[in-house]
Design an enzyme around this catalytic site. Structure first.
Site, PDB file in Angstrom:
ATOM      1  CG  ASP A 172     -12.904  69.619  -3.027  1.00  0.00           C
ATOM      2  OD1 ASP A 172     -13.538  69.870  -4.059  1.00  0.00           O
ATOM      3  OD2 ASP A 172     -12.680  70.462  -2.146  1.00  0.00           O
ATOM      4  CB  SER A 173     -10.525  63.693  -1.494  1.00  0.00           C
ATOM      5  OG  SER A 173      -9.924  64.719  -0.723  1.00  0.00           O
TER       6      SER A 173
END
Length: 398
Positions: A172-173
């Site tokens: 995600d990041s």
């Protein structure tokens, strides 16, 4: 409240943030911290059955950390009048960021072809689990699913203990960061062409890209990466070692670091050991080398070895718990944790931007907004009068 002035770097840009959960907000947070006027557009409370997962607890540390420096307006694009509001907002925007499924975008009229008809200069950044087309395009993609499919879990953990997820939402990041980079590239290109374009980033592609040298080893050498625990797969000595009072990390890869390590330890005889003369040999005989080093490191504390090795130019560092991270003097010096006051009056500590610009630095100028905090303000900016606003409210559009 006028737009939030966190920095002058991107203060000329307006961003419509339609994204949810983590990857999209991570992307937009970079733009917001550098001063872009970010408008978080979300359905009115109670419309999205998944809202508790990503938006309900506005005072949580996670929500505040992801969504600071943004304004919020509610808009239900399924209701009468909402698309008109969105298109008016779109005409003022430079960037739209979303993580909806492809068919949802098209159904609601926020796909790229629809957006560019309204604003040819707009840049649409679409974040997805698996991409905008292809056999998996319609699949939902959560971070752990992607860690597994992108190969990360196969190389994480101790040998023989089975797949292990990383302890943070790395897919995600990192996808959010890649998407932000894509947006900035598209903005630079727009200065020449005058046209926007569609920026796409998927968790799957990003996770594989983050595998980096591990994936390249396989693609070019046929070397299949496996779990090696705290050791480095291709360098030695490099990994976790035990001192008399705990563990520390050592990074003595390369011939220069290896020589400095042996001299700092007062063990020049290791340099002449035929099993350790090259990096390849040190990897091959890693277990024996680690035993030799472990016997030395057991004789003093973590603090002793970290100071002594760094003084000799050998990378070494302690293994902190999360509370210890924020007590470290260098972390304090860097201003990693910064305080902000929420609308509810709570003081929270958030993680500052890790990118430093000398003239136009990022800042945390405002806490994350409460739900729809700026709806009326933004509608007035778009020249909706009080009567029109009340009609939108009555229709459930805001």
């Amino acid at each position: 409240m006028s737009k939030i002035s966190a920095s002058q770097a991107l203060s000329h840009l307006r961003v419509i943030d339609l994204s949810r959960v983590r990857a999209g907000p991570t992307c937009v947070r970079i733009l917001a911290d550098f001063g872009a006027d970010v408008i978080r557009v979300e359905p009115p409370q109670g419309v999205d059955p998944n809202e508790a997962m990503f938006a309900a607890d506005r005072d949580s540390g996670d929500f505040q950390n992801l969504n600071r420096n943004k304004r919020s307006m509610t808009l239900n694009l399924k209701r009468e009048g909402a698309l008109e509001v969105f298109q008016k907002l779109l005409r003022t925007a430079d960037i739209v960021v979303e993580n909806w499924r492809p068919e949802v975008k098209a159904r609601l009229g926020v796909d790229y072809d629809s957006l560019r008809k309204v604003n040819p200069r707009v840049i649409l950044a679409s974040i997805s689990g698996f991409g905008q087309d292809g056999p998996y395009a319609g699949r939902p993609g959560f971070d752990q699913i992607i860690q597994g499919m992108g190969g990360l879990m196969s190389v994480t953990g101790l040998p023989g203990h089975g797949p292990v997820r990383a302890g943070l939402a790395i897919a995600d990041s990192s996808t959010g960061i890649y998407a932000a980079a894509g947006i900035l590239i598209a903005l630079l290109e727009r200065e020449r062409s005058g046209q926007g374009q569609w920026v796409q980033a998927s968790l799957l592609h990003t996770q594989i890209a983050m595998m980096d040298f591990q994936a390249a080893r396989f693609l070019n050498d046929g070397d299949v990466p496996v779990q090696v625990g705290n050791d480095h797969p291709t360098s030695s000595p490099m990994g976790l070692f035990e001192a008399s009072d705990g563990a520390f990390n050592l990074g003595a890869s390369g011939e220069g670091n290896w020589r400095r390590l042996c001299l700092a330890l007062g063990a020049p005889e290791l340099l002449d050991n035929p099993g350790f003369r090259t990096e390849k040999l040190r990897v091959q005989h890693r277990a024996r080398l680690n035993r030799e080093l472990a016997a030395i490191f057991a004789g003093a504390t973590v603090a002793h070895w970290v100071e002594r090795l760094n003084r000799a130019g050998v990378p070494a560092g302690p293994v902190y718990s999360v509370p210890e991270v924020f007590e470290d003097p260098q972390v304090r010096h860097l201003g990693v944790a910064q305080a902000v006051r929420t609308a509810a009056g709570r003081t929270m500590r958030l993680i500052s931007q890790p990118i430093t610009l000398t003239r136009t630095p990022a800042a945390i100028a405002s806490a994350a907004p409460v739900w729809g905090e700026h709806t009326r303000e933004l509608l007035r900016e778009l020249e909706f009068d009080d009567g029109a606003i009340e009609r939108l409210r009555a229709a459930g559009a805001i």
